[in-house]
Design an enzyme around this catalytic site. Structure first.
Site, PDB file in Angstrom:
ATOM      1  N   CYS A  83       0.829  -1.193   0.000  1.00 50.21           N
ATOM      2  CA  CYS A  83       0.000   0.000   0.000  1.00 50.21           C
ATOM      3  C   CYS A  83       0.875   1.259   0.000  1.00 50.21           C
ATOM      4  O   CYS A  83       1.578   1.496  -0.967  1.00 50.21           O
ATOM      5  CB  CYS A  83      -0.993  -0.022   1.161  1.00 50.21           C
ATOM      6  SG  CYS A  83      -2.326   1.209   0.949  1.00 50.21           S
ATOM      7  N   HIS A 192      -3.769  -4.696  -0.657  1.00 50.86           N
ATOM      8  CA  HIS A 192      -3.386  -5.364   0.586  1.00 50.86           C
ATOM      9  C   HIS A 192      -3.477  -6.880   0.415  1.00 50.86           C
ATOM     10  O   HIS A 192      -4.576  -7.439   0.513  1.00 50.86           O
ATOM     11  CB  HIS A 192      -4.305  -4.928   1.725  1.00 50.86           C
ATOM     12  CG  HIS A 192      -4.112  -3.513   2.155  1.00 50.86           C
ATOM     13  ND1 HIS A 192      -3.209  -3.155   3.124  1.00 50.86           N
ATOM     14  CD2 HIS A 192      -4.690  -2.372   1.731  1.00 50.86           C
ATOM     15  CE1 HIS A 192      -3.252  -1.841   3.299  1.00 50.86           C
ATOM     16  NE2 HIS A 192      -4.133  -1.340   2.456  1.00 50.86           N
ATOM     17  N   GLU A 194      -2.627  -9.047   2.506  1.00 49.43           N
ATOM     18  CA  GLU A 194      -3.024  -9.617   3.806  1.00 49.43           C
ATOM     19  C   GLU A 194      -4.532  -9.524   4.033  1.00 49.43           C
ATOM     20  O   GLU A 194      -5.058 -10.135   4.975  1.00 49.43           O
ATOM     21  CB  GLU A 194      -2.261  -8.929   4.943  1.00 49.43           C
ATOM     22  CG  GLU A 194      -2.745  -7.548   5.335  1.00 49.43           C
ATOM     23  CD  GLU A 194      -2.268  -6.430   4.430  1.00 49.43           C
ATOM     24  OE1 GLU A 194      -2.482  -5.258   4.785  1.00 49.43           O
ATOM     25  OE2 GLU A 194      -1.668  -6.723   3.364  1.00 49.43           O
TER      26      GLU A 194
END
EC number: 4.3.2.10
Length: 212
Positions: A83, A192, A194
């Site tokens: 990011c 992202h 994750e």
């Protein structure tokens, strides 16, 4: 393959814990730290980032991370930005009329997205280049984005013919913007991983495979 030792850079960014959990789920031995030994000696370094470009740059400076990231890049040691961790690798960021110098690993300016709806929040497809290591096997998947700014132009001048140009992945929101860059040992994603479910887990797995 034995588990790789990965350090997630601890400098106050908001999504650090989720990055740690995702990397552990992908099979890495993860250390959350800004200590030079941990940052410089890990098999891979992850630089997460949430919030304003200027604030992330200041946070990196406060823990001497810019120097350490530079040392890893110069030595061909893998680094993955996430990011705003991607954005700060470019020349500069422009937010509310304020220009903040970035790390200048890649040419480009981080600017407000040219879209009717900002922030760009949610799932989106990406267009990776042929031969991408990060997106191997997940080229058609969707990833989770949360951002109002991005790099919308890419002008990489290869001054040395032997230099391999970076691989750039694009996405669309009001126009094209850079979703990921792979440049030797230095990689980064605007989205992202994750928070991107199975596709994000697969991408992190792909990155871990590049650690040797």
């Amino acid at each position: 393959m034995s588990p790789r030792n990965v350090t997630v850079l601890d400098y106050g960014s908001g999504n650090i814990r989720s990055a740690v959990r995702a990397l552990e789920h992908a099979g890495a031995n993860v250390t959350l730290s800004a200590k030079p030994d941990d940052v410089l000696n890990a098999d891979g370094l992850v630089v997460p980032g949430v919030g304003a470009f200027a604030a992330v740059m200041q946070g990196l400076k406060d823990v001497d991370a810019i120097r350490m990231i530079g040392r890893r890049v110069a030595g061909g040691r893998p680094v993955l930005g996430i990011c705003v961790g991607l954005q700060v690798l470019f020349d500069e960021g422009v937010e509310h009329g304020v220009r903040t110098p970035g790390m200048a690993e890649w040419p480009g300016v981080v600017e407000r997205l040219a879209a009717d709806v900002v922030p760009h929040m949610g799932w989106n497809t990406v267009a990776p280049p042929e031969g991408s290591a990060l997106f191997a096997g997940i080229e058609d998947q969707r990833f989770y984005f949360v951002h109002s700014y991005g790099v919308q132009k890419w002008d990489f001048d290869v001054t040395q013919p032997a230099m391999r140009p970076p691989q750039v992945t694009w996405a669309e929101h009001g126009g094209p913007f850079i979703a990921a860059v792979e440049n030797g040992a230095l990689s980064a994603t605007q989205f992202h991983p994750e928070k991107s479910g199975d596709a994000g887990a697969a991408l992190l797995n792909n990155w871990l495979k590049t650690l040797g």
